[in-house]
Design an enzyme around this catalytic site. Structure first.
Site, PDB file in Angstrom:
ATOM      1  N   HIS A 162      -2.187   5.674   5.505  1.00  0.00           N
ATOM      2  CA  HIS A 162      -1.484   4.559   6.161  1.00  0.00           C
ATOM      3  C   HIS A 162      -1.816   3.216   5.536  1.00  0.00           C
ATOM      4  CE1 HIS A 162       0.112   6.669   9.814  1.00  0.00           C
ATOM      5  NE2 HIS A 162      -0.726   7.576   9.345  1.00  0.00           N
ATOM      6  N   ASP A 370      -1.715  -5.356   3.604  1.00  0.00           N
ATOM      7  CA  ASP A 370      -1.475  -4.450   4.737  1.00  0.00           C
ATOM      8  C   ASP A 370      -0.657  -3.274   4.227  1.00  0.00           C
ATOM      9  OD1 ASP A 370      -1.326  -3.523   7.383  1.00  0.00           O
ATOM     10  OD2 ASP A 370      -0.942  -5.528   8.173  1.00  0.00           O
TER      11      ASP A 370
HETATM   12  P1  ADP Z   1      -2.911  -1.929  12.057  1.00  0.00           P
HETATM   13  O1  ADP Z   1      -2.507  -0.501  11.887  1.00  0.00           O
HETATM   14  O2  ADP Z   1      -3.704  -2.471  10.927  1.00  0.00           O
HETATM   15  O3  ADP Z   1      -3.569  -2.215  13.369  1.00  0.00           O
HETATM   16  P2  ADP Z   1      -0.055  -2.573  12.487  1.00  0.00           P
HETATM   17  O4  ADP Z   1       0.622  -3.900  12.587  1.00  0.00           O
HETATM   18  O5  ADP Z   1       0.610  -1.605  11.592  1.00  0.00           O
HETATM   19  O6  ADP Z   1      -1.571  -2.838  12.070  1.00  0.00           O
HETATM   20  O7  ADP Z   1      -0.111  -1.902  13.915  1.00  0.00           O
HETATM   21  C1  ADP Z   1      -0.689  -2.552  15.009  1.00  0.00           C
HETATM   22  C2  ADP Z   1      -0.210  -1.849  16.279  1.00  0.00           C
HETATM   23  O8  ADP Z   1      -1.088  -2.188  17.341  1.00  0.00           O
HETATM   24  C3  ADP Z   1       1.190  -2.253  16.691  1.00  0.00           C
HETATM   25  O9  ADP Z   1       1.897  -1.149  17.189  1.00  0.00           O
HETATM   26  C4  ADP Z   1       0.940  -3.266  17.806  1.00  0.00           C
HETATM   27  O10 ADP Z   1       1.939  -3.311  18.793  1.00  0.00           O
HETATM   28  C5  ADP Z   1      -0.356  -2.755  18.402  1.00  0.00           C
HETATM   29  N1  ADP Z   1      -1.116  -3.890  18.951  1.00  0.00           N
HETATM   30  C6  ADP Z   1      -1.564  -4.977  18.300  1.00  0.00           C
HETATM   31  N2  ADP Z   1      -2.158  -5.838  19.148  1.00  0.00           N
HETATM   32  C7  ADP Z   1      -2.073  -5.289  20.365  1.00  0.00           C
HETATM   33  C8  ADP Z   1      -2.498  -5.703  21.669  1.00  0.00           C
HETATM   34  N3  ADP Z   1      -3.119  -6.862  21.884  1.00  0.00           N
HETATM   35  N4  ADP Z   1      -2.239  -4.867  22.678  1.00  0.00           N
HETATM   36  C9  ADP Z   1      -1.607  -3.681  22.481  1.00  0.00           C
HETATM   37  N5  ADP Z   1      -1.181  -3.254  21.299  1.00  0.00           N
HETATM   38  C10 ADP Z   1      -1.416  -4.040  20.237  1.00  0.00           C
HETATM   39  O1  F6P Z   2      -3.569   2.097   9.914  1.00  0.00           O
HETATM   40  C1  F6P Z   2      -4.815   1.570   9.828  1.00  0.00           C
HETATM   41  C2  F6P Z   2      -5.781   1.947  10.934  1.00  0.00           C
HETATM   42  O2  F6P Z   2      -7.060   2.017  10.430  1.00  0.00           O
HETATM   43  C3  F6P Z   2      -5.505   3.242  11.632  1.00  0.00           C
HETATM   44  O3  F6P Z   2      -5.983   4.381  10.989  1.00  0.00           O
HETATM   45  C4  F6P Z   2      -6.212   2.960  12.908  1.00  0.00           C
HETATM   46  O4  F6P Z   2      -5.915   3.807  13.939  1.00  0.00           O
HETATM   47  C5  F6P Z   2      -5.819   1.525  13.180  1.00  0.00           C
HETATM   48  O5  F6P Z   2      -5.799   0.941  11.928  1.00  0.00           O
HETATM   49  C6  F6P Z   2      -6.752   0.818  14.150  1.00  0.00           C
HETATM   50  O6  F6P Z   2      -8.079   0.827  13.695  1.00  0.00           O
HETATM   51  P1  F6P Z   2      -9.286   1.514  14.477  1.00  0.00           P
HETATM   52  O7  F6P Z   2      -8.920   2.947  14.693  1.00  0.00           O
HETATM   53  O8  F6P Z   2     -10.466   1.313  13.593  1.00  0.00           O
HETATM   54  O9  F6P Z   2      -9.395   0.775  15.772  1.00  0.00           O
END
Ligand code: ADP
Ligand code: F6P
Length: 470
Positions: A162, A370
Site C-alpha cells: 500500500h 504517500d
Molecule cells: P494512511 O493509509 O497513510 O493513513 P490514507 O489517506 O490513505 O492514509 O487513509 C486514511 C484513512 O483513515 C481514510 O480512510 C480516512 O478517512 C481515515 N481517517 C483519517 N483520519 C481519521 C479520523 N480522524 N477519524 C476516522 N478516520 C480517519
Molecule cells: O497504508 C499505510 C498504513 O500503514 C496501513 O498499513 C495501516 O493500516 C495504516 O497506514 C495506519 O497505520 P497503523 O496501522 O500503523 O495505525
C-alpha cells in the site's frame, strides 16, 4: 477452526479497541487507508481477516465484523516494540517514504520482524481452506508470502504494497534487502500502487538476486511471479450515499455555522504522520495570514490529525511540533471565539467525516510522499453537489489519477501558498469542471474495480472475482 476460501492478512484488524464513555471496551473501525480500502469489499464474501487487534498479551476473541471472521494474532510487548514500532515503522516506513525522516536499523528489530511474520504466516495457514486465495497486505508482512508458500504450497498467494516501493538507491541501504525481496517473491502476484514501484522492484530483483525480471514478470526458479500496478481506491457508492444523507447535509451546514460562517473553509484530514506534510501546510497558511492574503474572519482552517504510532519517537516529536505551531498561529492570528486553526485529534465516524468533507471549500492533501492517499478520494466522492476544490501533492499516488486537482509540490513553500490561493480564488465553473472530471474518473476506478483487476490477475479461475466485485 473454521476455514475460508479468502483470507486477508494485514498487520492491523479493521477494528481497534478503545474505551467507551462508560469505561467498557468498545471496538471501532481503525483509521488508515488499508482498512478503508478492504473493509467494504470483504463484507460480500465469507472471508477471514488475520491481523493484530492493537494490544499486547493474549489475543482477544472477536465476533465477526460485518460477516468477516476476525482471526487475531497475539503480539507481546517486545513484538510490538521491535516489529511494529521498530522494523516496520522506524526502518521500513521512513525509508519507503523517501527517507523524509532518518530510517533506523537495529538487529534485534530484524529478529522480531522475522518472528512476527512467521506467526502471521502460521495463522494464515490455519485459516485458509485447501486451494484458498490468501491476500497479504503491506510492508509489515513482506516475509509472509514465502513463509506461507513453504507451509501451504496449495494456496494462491497475493501480496499488495500500500505504501511506495522505493528506488534501488534507497532500498539498497537495507541490511536485509535480499531476504525482504525473497519474502515478497513467495507470492504469485506482487501488486503496487504505481508502475514506477513495480519497475523499482524488478530492477532490485535483478540487482540484488540476479533474477531475470521485466516490469511484469520475474522468474524465480521454476515459478514466474507476476508484478504490476493496481492503484487502490475507495467505495465511492458508500461515500456518496453517506454524503447525500439529509442528516449529513444538515451536519455540514452546522459545521460551517459553528466555524462562524466564513467565506472559505480549508480542511485537512491526516493521521499524525511526518509523511503527510502537516508542518509545511501550517507554515504556508500562517504565511498567507501574515502577508494578509487571507484573513481569519474569511478563511478558516480545520486540521484533523488523529494520533498515530504514538510510542515511536519521531511521531511524538512531530505531534509536539504541530501542537506548538497550531498554538503559535492561533495566538498570533486568532481572536476571541475565532481561532485561525481548528485542530482536532479525535477519530470520527464515517458520517462525521463525510459532513466535514461537504463543509470544506478546499481540501488540502499535501503529503511529502504517500502511496495513494484515500482521503483525497473520499473528498471527491463526498462532493455529490459537484462543489469543492482539491489541492493535492504531486507526491501522493492519487495525483497520477487526479490530474485535474490543483497539483502542488509541498516542499516548495511559495508554490504551496500560491496553489492554495489559486484554489481559493478559482471561478466556480473552473472548480466544478475539475471536480466533475475527478468524480467521473473515480466512479470507474473505485474499490470494486481495484479488487477486480487485482484478483483477476491473481485468481484466474474467476470464481472469487465475481463473488467479490459484483
Ligand atoms: P494512511 O493509509 O497513510 O493513513 P490514507 O489517506 O490513505 O492514509 O487513509 C486514511 C484513512 O483513515 C481514510 O480512510 C480516512 O478517512 C481515515 N481517517 C483519517 N483520519 C481519521 C479520523 N480522524 N477519524 C476516522 N478516520 C480517519
Ligand atoms: O497504508 C499505510 C498504513 O500503514 C496501513 O498499513 C495501516 O493500516 C495504516 O497506514 C495506519 O497505520 P497503523 O496501522 O500503523 O495505525
Amino acid at each position: 477452526m473454521r476455514q475460508s476460501s479468502l483470507v486477508v492478512v494485514a498487520n492491523r484488524l479493521p477494528v481497534d479497541d478503545s474505551v467507551a464513555p462508560d469505561g467498557a471496551c468498545e471496538w471501532r473501525r481503525s483509521p488508515g487507508g488499508l482498512v478503508s480500502a478492504l473493509h467494504p469489499l470483504l463484507q460480500q464474501t465469507p472471508a477471514t481477516w488475520v491481523g493484530w487487534a492493537g494490544g499486547t498479551g493474549p489475543a482477544p476473541t472477536l465476533a465477526d465484523v460485518d460477516g468477516v471472521r476476525m482471526h487475531t494474532v497475539p503480539l507481546a510487548h517486545d513484538d510490538v516494540r521491535d516489529h511494529y514500532e521498530g522494523f516496520a515503522n522506524s526502518t521500513l516506513w521512513p525509508l519507503y517514504h523517501d527517507a523524509v525522516e532518518q530510517p533506523v536499523y537495529h538487529r534485534r528489530w530484524w529478529e522480531a520482524y522475522q518472528r512476527v511474520n512467521r506467526r502471521f504466516a502460521e495463522a494464515a495457514a490455519e485459516a485458509a481452506e485447501p486451494g484458498a486465495v490468501v491476500w497479504v497486505q503491506d510492508y509489515h508482512l513482506q516475509l509472509v508470502p514465502e513463509l506461507l508458500r513453504t507451509l501451504r504450497p496449495d494456496l494462491r498467494i497475493g501480496f499488495f504494497m500500500h505504501v511506495p516501493f522505493p528506488p534501488p538507491e534507497l532500498f539498497m541501504q537495507l541490511p536485509r534487502r535480499a531476504e525482504l525481496l525473497l519474502g515478497m517473491l513467495g507470492a504469485d502476484l506482487v501488486g503496487f500502487q504505481r508502475p514506477q514501484a513495480a519497475h523499482n522492484f524488478a530492477q532490485l530483483a535483478t540487482k540484488v538476486l540476479g533474477l531475470a525480471a521485466t516490469d511484469r514478470r520475474i522468474a524465480v526458479g521454476e515459478r514466474v511471479v507476476r508484478i504490476g500496478a493496481f492503484p487502490v481506491s475507495i467505495d465511492m457508492r458508500e461515500m456518496e450515499a453517506l454524503a447525500g444523507r439529509p442528516d449529513v447535509v444538515r451536519r455540514a451546514a452546522q459545521i460551517r455555522r459553528d466555524l462562524g460562517d466564513p467565506q472559505h473553509v480549508i480542511l485537512s484530514v491526516d493521521r499524525m504522520d511526518y509523511t503527510k506534510g502537516i508542518e509545511q501546510r501550517l507554515k504556508a497558511y500562517s504565511e498567507l495570514l501574515a502577508a494578509g492574503h487571507v484573513k481569519v474572519r474569511d478563511t478558516v482552517m480545520v486540521q484533523v490529525a488523529v494520533p498515530s504510532r504514538e510510542r515511536v519517537e519521531q511521531y511524538q516529536v512531530l505531534r509536539d511540533r504541530v501542537e506548538r505551531e497550531v498554538g503559535r498561529i492561533n495566538g498570533e492570528f486568532g481572536r476571541v471565539g475565532e481561532p485561525a486553526i481548528h485542530y482536532l485529534t479525535q477519530p470520527f465516524d464515517r458520517a462525521e467525516l463525510a459532513a466535514l468533507y461537504r463543509a470544506a471549500d478546499i481540501m488540502a492533501v499535501t503529503p511529502l510522499r504517500d502511496g495513494m492517499n484515500l482521503v483525497a478520494k473520499e473528498y471527491v466522492a463526498a462532493r455529490v453537489d459537484g462543489g469543492g476544490a482539491l489541492v493535492l501533492s504531486e507526491f501522493a499516488g492519487a495525483a497520477a489519477e487526479f490530474t485535474q486537482a490543483f497539483l502542488v509540490n509541498p516542499h516548495d513553500l511559495e508554490g504551496l501558498k500560491s496553489t492554495l490561493l489559486q484554489a481559493l480564488q478559482a471561478s466556480e465553473p473552473d472548480r466544478a469542471a475539475r471536480m466533475r472530471a475527478m468524480r467521473d474518473h473515480l466512479r470507474v476506478h473505485d474499490i470494486r474495480a481495484w479488487a477486480r483487476s487485482y484478483l483477476t490477475a491473481l485468481d484466474q479461475s474467476g470464481v472469487l472475482v465475481n463473488r467479490l466485485t459484483t
